[in-house]
Design a protein around this motif. Sequence first.
Motif, PDB file in Angstrom:
ATOM      1  N   ASP A  57      -3.704  10.230  10.263  1.00 43.74           N
ATOM      2  CA  ASP A  57      -2.416  10.618   9.693  1.00 43.74           C
ATOM      3  C   ASP A  57      -1.310   9.680  10.164  1.00 43.74           C
ATOM      4  O   ASP A  57      -0.283   9.560   9.490  1.00 43.74           O
ATOM      5  CB  ASP A  57      -2.078  12.054  10.106  1.00 43.74           C
ATOM      6  N   GLY A  58      -1.535   9.052  11.313  1.00 37.27           N
ATOM      7  CA  GLY A  58      -0.519   8.162  11.842  1.00 37.27           C
ATOM      8  C   GLY A  58      -1.121   7.073  12.704  1.00 37.27           C
ATOM      9  O   GLY A  58      -2.200   7.257  13.290  1.00 37.27           O
ATOM     10  N   HIS A  69       0.821  -1.220   0.000  1.00 41.27           N
ATOM     11  CA  HIS A  69       0.000   0.000   0.000  1.00 41.27           C
ATOM     12  C   HIS A  69       0.851   1.265   0.000  1.00 41.27           C
ATOM     13  O   HIS A  69       0.554   2.222   0.717  1.00 41.27           O
ATOM     14  CB  HIS A  69      -0.936  -0.005   1.215  1.00 41.27           C
ATOM     15  N   ALA A  70       1.894   1.266  -0.793  1.00 41.19           N
ATOM     16  CA  ALA A  70       2.815   2.410  -0.814  1.00 41.19           C
ATOM     17  C   ALA A  70       2.133   3.685  -1.296  1.00 41.19           C
ATOM     18  O   ALA A  70       2.625   4.785  -1.054  1.00 41.19           O
ATOM     19  CB  ALA A  70       4.024   2.089  -1.695  1.00 41.19           C
ATOM     20  N   ASP A  71       0.990   3.545  -1.983  1.00 37.47           N
ATOM     21  CA  ASP A  71       0.261   4.740  -2.426  1.00 37.47           C
ATOM     22  C   ASP A  71      -0.430   5.437  -1.258  1.00 37.47           C
ATOM     23  O   ASP A  71      -0.771   6.619  -1.353  1.00 37.47           O
ATOM     24  CB  ASP A  71      -0.767   4.376  -3.501  1.00 37.47           C
ATOM     25  N   LEU A  72      -0.662   4.717  -0.165  1.00 37.80           N
ATOM     26  CA  LEU A  72      -1.442   5.257   0.949  1.00 37.80           C
ATOM     27  C   LEU A  72      -0.639   5.470   2.222  1.00 37.80           C
ATOM     28  O   LEU A  72      -0.961   6.362   3.013  1.00 37.80           O
ATOM     29  CB  LEU A  72      -2.596   4.296   1.296  1.00 37.80           C
ATOM     30  N   ASP A 131       2.089  16.250  12.605  1.00 38.14           N
ATOM     31  CA  ASP A 131       1.775  17.661  12.846  1.00 38.14           C
ATOM     32  C   ASP A 131       2.039  18.510  11.607  1.00 38.14           C
ATOM     33  O   ASP A 131       3.169  18.637  11.158  1.00 38.14           O
ATOM     34  CB  ASP A 131       2.607  18.180  14.024  1.00 38.14           C
ATOM     35  N   GLY A 132       0.979  19.082  11.097  1.00 31.74           N
ATOM     36  CA  GLY A 132       1.102  19.991   9.952  1.00 31.74           C
ATOM     37  C   GLY A 132       1.046  21.443  10.402  1.00 31.74           C
ATOM     38  O   GLY A 132       0.760  22.327   9.593  1.00 31.74           O
ATOM     39  N   ASN A 137       2.624   6.109   8.789  1.00 33.97           N
ATOM     40  CA  ASN A 137       2.388   7.489   8.390  1.00 33.97           C
ATOM     41  C   ASN A 137       1.554   7.529   7.123  1.00 33.97           C
ATOM     42  O   ASN A 137       1.713   6.680   6.268  1.00 33.97           O
ATOM     43  CB  ASN A 137       3.761   8.060   8.001  1.00 33.97           C
ATOM     44  N   ARG A 138       0.713   8.521   7.017  1.00 32.27           N
ATOM     45  CA  ARG A 138       0.061   8.780   5.734  1.00 32.27           C
ATOM     46  C   ARG A 138       1.122   9.072   4.676  1.00 32.27           C
ATOM     47  O   ARG A 138       2.081   9.795   4.950  1.00 32.27           O
ATOM     48  CB  ARG A 138      -0.850   9.994   5.951  1.00 32.27           C
ATOM     49  N   ALA A 139       0.991   8.492   3.498  1.00 36.73           N
ATOM     50  CA  ALA A 139       1.985   8.707   2.444  1.00 36.73           C
ATOM     51  C   ALA A 139       2.109  10.197   2.158  1.00 36.73           C
ATOM     52  O   ALA A 139       1.115  10.900   2.049  1.00 36.73           O
ATOM     53  CB  ALA A 139       1.578   7.954   1.168  1.00 36.73           C
ATOM     54  N   GLY A 140       3.336  10.663   2.071  1.00 35.91           N
ATOM     55  CA  GLY A 140       3.561  12.086   1.811  1.00 35.91           C
ATOM     56  C   GLY A 140       3.704  12.895   3.082  1.00 35.91           C
ATOM     57  O   GLY A 140       4.050  14.076   3.029  1.00 35.91           O
ATOM     58  N   GLY A 141       3.394  12.265   4.237  1.00 34.05           N
ATOM     59  CA  GLY A 141       3.612  12.951   5.507  1.00 34.05           C
ATOM     60  C   GLY A 141       2.498  13.908   5.874  1.00 34.05           C
ATOM     61  O   GLY A 141       1.414  13.878   5.289  1.00 34.05           O
TER      62      GLY A 141
END
Lengths: 349, 349
Positions: free
Chosen positions: A89-90, A41-44, A113-114, A55-59
């Motif tokens: 997100d995590g 699931h590398a896309d997700l 944390d965004g 982690n959500r892909a892309g951080g």
Amino acid sequence: MKQTYTGPHAAPGDGTARVKKLINDPSTVTTESLEGFAAAHADLVEVHFDPTYVNRAGGAVSGKVGIVSGGGSGHEPLHGGFVGVGMLDGAVPGAMFTSPTPDQIAPALQAADGGAGVLAIVKNYTGDVLNFETAAELADAEGVTVRTVIVNDDVAVQDSLYTAGRRGVAGTVAVEKIAGAAAERGDDLDAVTALAEKVIANVRSMGVALTACTVPHAGKPSFDLPDDEIEIGIGIHGEPGRRRIPLASADEITEMLLTPVADDLGLAGGERVLLFVNGMGGTPASELYVVYRQARALLEARGVQVTRSLVGNYVTSLEMQGASVTVLRLDDELTALWDAPVHTTALRW
Amino acid sequence: MKQTYTGPHAAPGDGTARVKKLINDPSTVTTESLEGFAAAHADLVEVHFDPTYVNRAGGAVSGKVGIVSGGGSGHEPLHGGFVGVGMLDGAVPGAMFTSPTPDQIAPALQAADGGAGVLAIVKNYTGDVLNFETAAELADAEGVTVRTVIVNDDVAVQDSLYTAGRRGVAGTVAVEKIAGAAAERGDDLDAVTALAEKVIANVRSMGVALTACTVPHAGKPSFDLPDDEIEIGIGIHGEPGRRRIPLASADEITEMLLTPVADDLGLAGGERVLLFVNGMGGTPASELYVVYRQARALLEARGVQVTRSLVGNYVTSLEMQGASVTVLRLDDELTALWDAPVHTTALRW
């Protein structure tokens, strides 16, 4: 003649039993499983090791409130399966049926944390609560604002093997989905936290076990359950429930689960609910729908409208046979957030 | 002291055993399960009883090729879980592990016809093949053009307990998804049939059982498997496979499944594939990902690229513990059809 086993499948003890599982070694199953999960699931998702968290892909998403949950492994797809757009997100997986450690949780909170802070969704087990608390302090020291909510939806027992107060079980899925949707649409940390608390105040669950399950490194079933008995009010780690009874019909068992849930919620005629029948891992889908059918009939007999449904294996106890019934009281706001798009490996619409 | 049981959970025999399942009665489980399924997913499916079949909500789509599959119950979510937009228009569930009858299948074929004909996707079991053949003749007499494809992806054995030739197993999901996507985009019956045949020519599977499963009305496990043995090449009804071996590591077992699949496909370096690890029902998700990890590593060691993945319980054998590995050779066309939107209870993107 008793055979003696050695090697990774040998169960602890006198060497005459084996752990019959698709594993290489009890000590590597969680890591190897996460490696497979990451590759599939590398896309997700992205999986970090040492310390381990998902982690959500892309951080982190800049400006969005981060949502993090976690707990012992063995309840898959909870929680890693709910990482993605519109939910977590995590996720922080501990060892099997074991709380994740603060040094795993803290970096997961930081990574989520965004800039708008992070909500930690914690199931009410003493180890989880303590370790998330410590981790929140560590993350706070790094400049991350963390709020925590404690999910305690299991009406079966007050206090339990690993818990003071009620346990957190399948209702966690609803908390994660709705808080995740609120964060995704841009709600701030106060608003997301308030919505998570609103779900917690309106969701209740209760489960039944027909069989025990075996944690790989324990090598034997987590409890003994005779062939002709079931455990009403089971916990997701096999903690004792309310009582053991002789095997009963699906309709009788469903009534024993649904009634305490509906009573505790104080459901009144005309109210709307989400009805969620969760499989413990080893029960066929066909049986879960037999339970759903009766739970829905009992709610309708109370004048309650089932306006949303979820049926399947979402919060499992390894290969345990059994199910739980979760009811969430809905209003327009919670319904809209439940319906909002979600794109994770386990929940997607 | 032996206890004697009566009532719905009493197993056939001397009355000393019970069938430990969430059921009311072995004779009603399929119907009650479908009633629950219909109530939970009324936005996606309609279930007809007497005769029993599952329909896409709203019925046939005018001008679209209809896609119908079916087979014995007990393999859920197959096939009813794949009814919806972009996959099946109809599914015909037989009794547990029993072929559906022509008088069930024929109305399902008729109901799925939007005027462009119907493709029947049939797993290669003698009863299924014969009954779909008879049903196709009945539907043809009512003016419905029916084409049939036979799925035979299981490389484990030639001929088996219920089959002449290879059995149809988890590869069926890929056939249904890709044919369904082709029908949804407006391909005609010839084109949809050709694509289904292309998938069948390029998909192979093999499974393993760690435990047997119990069909409710049989009341005892479908076969005996000692505590320290597994069956390599198991069928989805517990039919014998290639051989019984002592319990081995997940990596060793995965190699025993993946190698015959890849060899039979004649996979060459540089080729792209969908890798699908299917759970038999009672195996935890964590173990399926351990299998996926090794299957992927073995493919990559051959220079094969895994460009699409699916991991979970899609073609089950009730509560059987075990898994199967399916590989589908992909090209741009099959990849695009696999990626096309699907909205069913079990597969959704």
